[in-house]
Write a protein that holds these residues in place. Sequence first.
Motif, PDB file in Angstrom:
ATOM      1  N   GLU A 164       0.814  -1.227   0.000  1.00 36.53           N
ATOM      2  CA  GLU A 164       0.000   0.000   0.000  1.00 36.53           C
ATOM      3  C   GLU A 164       0.842   1.269   0.000  1.00 36.53           C
ATOM      4  O   GLU A 164       0.356   2.337  -0.372  1.00 36.53           O
ATOM      5  CB  GLU A 164      -0.926   0.021   1.226  1.00 36.53           C
ATOM      6  CG  GLU A 164      -2.007  -1.048   1.237  1.00 36.53           C
ATOM      7  CD  GLU A 164      -1.523  -2.364   1.848  1.00 36.53           C
ATOM      8  OE1 GLU A 164      -0.302  -2.537   2.064  1.00 36.53           O
ATOM      9  OE2 GLU A 164      -2.384  -3.236   2.088  1.00 36.53           O
ATOM     10  N   LEU A 165       2.112   1.176   0.432  1.00 30.89           N
ATOM     11  CA  LEU A 165       2.944   2.389   0.473  1.00 30.89           C
ATOM     12  C   LEU A 165       3.047   3.041  -0.907  1.00 30.89           C
ATOM     13  O   LEU A 165       3.232   4.239  -1.029  1.00 30.89           O
ATOM     14  CB  LEU A 165       4.349   2.067   0.999  1.00 30.89           C
ATOM     15  CG  LEU A 165       4.462   1.644   2.466  1.00 30.89           C
ATOM     16  CD1 LEU A 165       5.920   1.418   2.839  1.00 30.89           C
ATOM     17  CD2 LEU A 165       3.835   2.674   3.391  1.00 30.89           C
ATOM     18  N   ALA A 166       2.909   2.216  -1.951  1.00 30.40           N
ATOM     19  CA  ALA A 166       3.021   2.740  -3.313  1.00 30.40           C
ATOM     20  C   ALA A 166       1.870   3.665  -3.679  1.00 30.40           C
ATOM     21  O   ALA A 166       1.934   4.381  -4.675  1.00 30.40           O
ATOM     22  CB  ALA A 166       3.098   1.584  -4.316  1.00 30.40           C
ATOM     23  N   THR A 167       0.810   3.675  -2.854  1.00 32.00           N
ATOM     24  CA  THR A 167      -0.320   4.561  -3.158  1.00 32.00           C
ATOM     25  C   THR A 167      -0.085   5.970  -2.616  1.00 32.00           C
ATOM     26  O   THR A 167      -0.880   6.862  -2.895  1.00 32.00           O
ATOM     27  CB  THR A 167      -1.640   4.014  -2.570  1.00 32.00           C
ATOM     28  OG1 THR A 167      -1.531   4.020  -1.142  1.00 32.00           O
ATOM     29  CG2 THR A 167      -1.922   2.605  -3.060  1.00 32.00           C
ATOM     30  N   LYS A 193       3.245   7.349  -7.996  1.00 31.59           N
ATOM     31  CA  LYS A 193       2.895   8.514  -8.822  1.00 31.59           C
ATOM     32  C   LYS A 193       4.105   9.424  -8.990  1.00 31.59           C
ATOM     33  O   LYS A 193       4.412   9.881 -10.075  1.00 31.59           O
ATOM     34  CB  LYS A 193       1.757   9.291  -8.161  1.00 31.59           C
ATOM     35  CG  LYS A 193       0.433   8.566  -8.281  1.00 31.59           C
ATOM     36  CD  LYS A 193      -0.567   9.390  -9.079  1.00 31.59           C
ATOM     37  CE  LYS A 193      -1.810   8.592  -9.397  1.00 31.59           C
ATOM     38  NZ  LYS A 193      -2.330   7.862  -8.210  1.00 31.59           N
ATOM     39  N   THR A 194       4.763   9.725  -7.851  1.00 26.86           N
ATOM     40  CA  THR A 194       6.054  10.398  -7.931  1.00 26.86           C
ATOM     41  C   THR A 194       7.061   9.304  -7.616  1.00 26.86           C
ATOM     42  O   THR A 194       6.770   8.415  -6.836  1.00 26.86           O
ATOM     43  CB  THR A 194       6.179  11.507  -6.883  1.00 26.86           C
ATOM     44  OG1 THR A 194       5.969  10.931  -5.599  1.00 26.86           O
ATOM     45  CG2 THR A 194       5.161  12.603  -7.111  1.00 26.86           C
ATOM     46  N   TYR A 215       8.904   0.230 -14.990  1.00 23.92           N
ATOM     47  CA  TYR A 215       7.965   1.187 -15.570  1.00 23.92           C
ATOM     48  C   TYR A 215       8.312   2.614 -15.169  1.00 23.92           C
ATOM     49  O   TYR A 215       7.841   3.567 -15.764  1.00 23.92           O
ATOM     50  CB  TYR A 215       6.524   0.896 -15.114  1.00 23.92           C
ATOM     51  CG  TYR A 215       5.993  -0.465 -15.497  1.00 23.92           C
ATOM     52  CD1 TYR A 215       6.451  -1.102 -16.653  1.00 23.92           C
ATOM     53  CD2 TYR A 215       5.040  -1.110 -14.716  1.00 23.92           C
ATOM     54  CE1 TYR A 215       5.968  -2.345 -17.009  1.00 23.92           C
ATOM     55  CE2 TYR A 215       4.548  -2.360 -15.069  1.00 23.92           C
ATOM     56  CZ  TYR A 215       5.019  -2.967 -16.209  1.00 23.92           C
ATOM     57  OH  TYR A 215       4.535  -4.205 -16.555  1.00 23.92           O
ATOM     58  N   LEU A 216       9.098   2.746 -14.112  1.00 23.41           N
ATOM     59  CA  LEU A 216       9.404   4.084 -13.580  1.00 23.41           C
ATOM     60  C   LEU A 216      10.842   4.467 -13.892  1.00 23.41           C
ATOM     61  O   LEU A 216      11.679   3.636 -14.208  1.00 23.41           O
ATOM     62  CB  LEU A 216       9.200   4.113 -12.065  1.00 23.41           C
ATOM     63  CG  LEU A 216       7.834   3.721 -11.537  1.00 23.41           C
ATOM     64  CD1 LEU A 216       7.834   3.772 -10.021  1.00 23.41           C
ATOM     65  CD2 LEU A 216       6.760   4.639 -12.097  1.00 23.41           C
ATOM     66  N   ASN A 217      11.124   5.765 -13.760  1.00 20.42           N
ATOM     67  CA  ASN A 217      12.476   6.289 -13.870  1.00 20.42           C
ATOM     68  C   ASN A 217      12.993   6.604 -12.471  1.00 20.42           C
ATOM     69  O   ASN A 217      12.756   7.690 -11.957  1.00 20.42           O
ATOM     70  CB  ASN A 217      12.431   7.613 -14.661  1.00 20.42           C
ATOM     71  CG  ASN A 217      12.781   7.426 -16.111  1.00 20.42           C
ATOM     72  OD1 ASN A 217      13.585   6.564 -16.457  1.00 20.42           O
ATOM     73  ND2 ASN A 217      12.228   8.269 -16.947  1.00 20.42           N
ATOM     74  N   PHE A 218      13.671   5.688 -11.859  1.00 17.70           N
ATOM     75  CA  PHE A 218      14.236   5.979 -10.545  1.00 17.70           C
ATOM     76  C   PHE A 218      15.495   6.822 -10.713  1.00 17.70           C
ATOM     77  O   PHE A 218      16.166   6.739 -11.745  1.00 17.70           O
ATOM     78  CB  PHE A 218      14.584   4.676  -9.817  1.00 17.70           C
ATOM     79  CG  PHE A 218      13.384   3.947  -9.295  1.00 17.70           C
ATOM     80  CD1 PHE A 218      12.856   4.258  -8.053  1.00 17.70           C
ATOM     81  CD2 PHE A 218      12.772   2.959 -10.048  1.00 17.70           C
ATOM     82  CE1 PHE A 218      11.733   3.596  -7.564  1.00 17.70           C
ATOM     83  CE2 PHE A 218      11.641   2.289  -9.577  1.00 17.70           C
ATOM     84  CZ  PHE A 218      11.127   2.610  -8.334  1.00 17.70           C
TER      85      PHE A 218
END
Length: 330
Positions: A164-167, A193-194, A215-218
Amino acid sequence: MKKSIFIIIITIIIFLSLPTPSLSLSKPCNKNDENTLFQIKKSLNNPYHLASWQNTLDCCHWYCVKCNKTTGRIIELTIFSGNISAQIPPEVGNLPYLQTLLFRKLTNLTGQIPSTITKLTHLTMLRLSWTNLSGPIPSFISQLTNLNYLDLSFNNLTGSIPPELATLPNLGTLHLDRNKLTGTIPGSFGMFKTVPYLYLSHNQLTGDVPKSLGYLNFTWIDFSRNQLTGDLSMFFGTNKTIQVADFSRNNFEFNLSEMEVSGTLSHLDLNHNKVYGSLPEAFTSESLQYLNVSYNRLCGKIPQGGNMQRFDNTSYFHNRCLCGLPLPRC
Ligand SMILES: *[C@@H]1O[C@H](CO)[C@@H](O)[C@H](O)[C@H]1NC(C)=O
Ligand SMILES: *[C@@H]1O[C@H](CO)[C@@H](O)[C@H](O)[C@H]1NC(C)=O
Ligand SMILES: *[C@@H]1O[C@H](CO)[C@@H](O)[C@H](O)[C@H]1NC(C)=O
Ligand SMILES: *[C@@H]1O[C@H](CO)[C@@H](O)[C@H](O)[C@H]1NC(C)=O
Ligand SMILES: *[C@@H]1O[C@H](CO)[C@@H](O)[C@H](O)[C@H]1NC(C)=O
Ligand SMILES: *[C@@H]1O[C@H](CO)[C@@H](O)[C@H](O)[C@H]1NC(C)=O
Ligand SMILES: *[C@@H]1O[C@H](CO)[C@@H](O)[C@H](O)[C@H]1NC(C)=O
Ligand SMILES: *[C@@H]1O[C@H](CO)[C@@H](O)[C@H](O)[C@H]1NC(C)=O
Ligand SMILES: *[C@@H]1O[C@H](CO)[C@@H](O)[C@H](O)[C@H]1NC(C)=O
Ligand SMILES: *[C@@H]1O[C@H](CO)[C@@H](O)[C@H](O)[C@H]1NC(C)=O
């Protein structure tokens, strides 16, 4: 006439010499917040650290707190480095305008993270770090949707990372390092999201890093000192913006030969894994300022150019058959 001017000047002088609070525009401390702080002090066993918390002084002027000057409401509670033997007082949930909550370097602070913090809807920074908190990372933290900075590092937290932290929609930094966390990295971490700076080092995390993280740009990742497996290609590629990546001391096992890196990568640590193949030509990018691939299963000639020959030979040692400067010739 002269006399009245004199009187006016004297009046002004007297007025200016009055103690500043009578001129100041800041509101006194809110009474409810003051009462809550007294309860918190009591729950913390009246530590010497909070000796300034006395009703003879407006609570906006107490040590470890900060008020909003217009409203007189407590917006920061930051208790750092004291001799406090207690648990986190559940009463912290009764400071409704809190934006920053910090308990840090208090090794005798024990117990679990209290659920009352979910009432702190204005919270942007939560740091419970370098304490002795135990139990799980509660999924209810994901209710604090304004959180920008979440730091639970250096504790004794156990269990797995709540997906859930990803929300959390505004999370810029996530520190869960230096705990005793187990299980896998949640696949949901590909849906932030960010994209937060992500610190998960010094835990007991296992399993493959989920492909969804690609999927993200870390920009900043530290997964060092876990038992993670699989490959890491999802973080790299000419398309990506990763800058700092520490994957050292895990069980990553993949062929490095074809790895592509973008011009943003400046720090890459892969030491103590099972990485094989050879070092890719792409590592000669001038942007790469630190590299450590020691203690792996790499082979072949170290590519020439960039900073590759300037790195210490300990960046390369203990591999199967790496050779060429700064190591002995092939
Ligand atoms: C203080 O409260 C006022 C009124 O609610 C608000 O406009 C202001 O942004 C607050 N300041 C801070 C530093 O939170
Ligand atoms: C922690 O508690 C122990 C036992 O009461 C005490 O000896 C020690 O000084 C405390 N340490 C700190 C930093 O609070
Ligand atoms: C912390 O407080 C306890 C009891 O009040 C005391 O025995 C101990 O010496 C203190 N420790 C430090 C590091 O000040
Ligand atoms: C942390 O708490 C455990 C018990 O829960 C205790 O054994 C240990 O000494 C504590 N560590 C520190 C640094 O206070
Ligand atoms: C965690 O608990 C163990 C004992 O249970 C203790 O030795 C250790 O210091 C604790 N760690 C932290 C970060 O407080
Ligand atoms: C990452 O950032 C680069 C450069 O800004 C962009 O071209 C690329 O599409 C982004 N990739 C993802 C997966 O967001
Ligand atoms: C770069 O990113 C875009 C969009 O994120 C994607 O469609 C494209 O396939 C990527 N290219 C490479 C070489 O990964
Ligand atoms: C790694 O990949 C390269 C390029 O595809 C290939 O030539 C090499 O044989 C692979 N190495 C191993 C050990 O599989
Ligand atoms: C690379 O990592 C190894 C293993 O931790 C270490 O011994 C060596 O000093 C590191 N080299 C550099 C340049 O940091
Ligand atoms: C690394 O360099 C030092 C001197 O700079 C040398 O003594 C050492 O033998 C070298 N180690 C390897 C593995 O090449």
